[in-house]
Design a protein around this motif. Structure first.
Motif, short mmCIF file in Angstrom:
data_model
loop_
_atom_site.label_atom_id
_atom_site.label_comp_id
_atom_site.label_asym_id
_atom_site.label_seq_id
_atom_site.Cartn_x
_atom_site.Cartn_y
_atom_site.Cartn_z
N TYR A 12 0.83 -1.20 0.00
CA TYR A 12 0.00 0.00 0.00
C TYR A 12 0.87 1.26 0.00
O TYR A 12 0.61 2.22 -0.73
CB TYR A 12 -0.92 -0.02 1.22
N ASP A 15 2.55 1.61 -3.39
CA ASP A 15 1.56 2.02 -4.38
C ASP A 15 1.37 3.54 -4.33
O ASP A 15 1.36 4.20 -5.37
CB ASP A 15 0.24 1.30 -4.12
N GLY A 16 1.23 4.09 -3.14
CA GLY A 16 1.10 5.54 -3.01
C GLY A 16 2.34 6.28 -3.47
O GLY A 16 2.25 7.33 -4.11
N TYR A 17 3.49 5.74 -3.19
CA TYR A 17 4.75 6.37 -3.59
C TYR A 17 4.86 6.43 -5.11
O TYR A 17 5.13 7.48 -5.69
CB TYR A 17 5.92 5.59 -2.99
N GLY A 20 2.32 8.69 -6.76
CA GLY A 20 2.73 10.09 -6.65
C GLY A 20 3.82 10.45 -7.63
O GLY A 20 3.86 11.57 -8.14
#
Length: 67
Positions: A12, A15-17, A20
């Motif tokens: 998770y 995935d956000g990294y 972005g």
């Protein structure tokens, strides 16, 4: 169960990294639209003082994006 939670949290975060990194402009536009549509009306109902704090945060965020 614990290893599953550990791997899920790492996935998770990554995935956000990577989202972005690749979709930064889209994320910024979505954040600004959410601020205008969701935050400002509720802040106006609560009182104007919170808007000044959040507006300062938004200006700082946009200023950091330009650099």
């Amino acid at each position: 169960m614990l290893p599953v939670l550990g791997f899920g949290s790492v996935a998770y975060a990554l995935d956000g990294y990577f989202l972005g990194l690749t979709q930064g402009h889209t994320l910024r536009q979505a954040m600004l639209k959410a601020t205008v549509i969701g935050f400002f009306p509720s802040a106006i109902q609560q009182g104007i003082s919170i808007i000044v704090i959040y507006y300062g945060y938004q200006c700082l965020y946009l200023w950091q994006q330009e650099q």
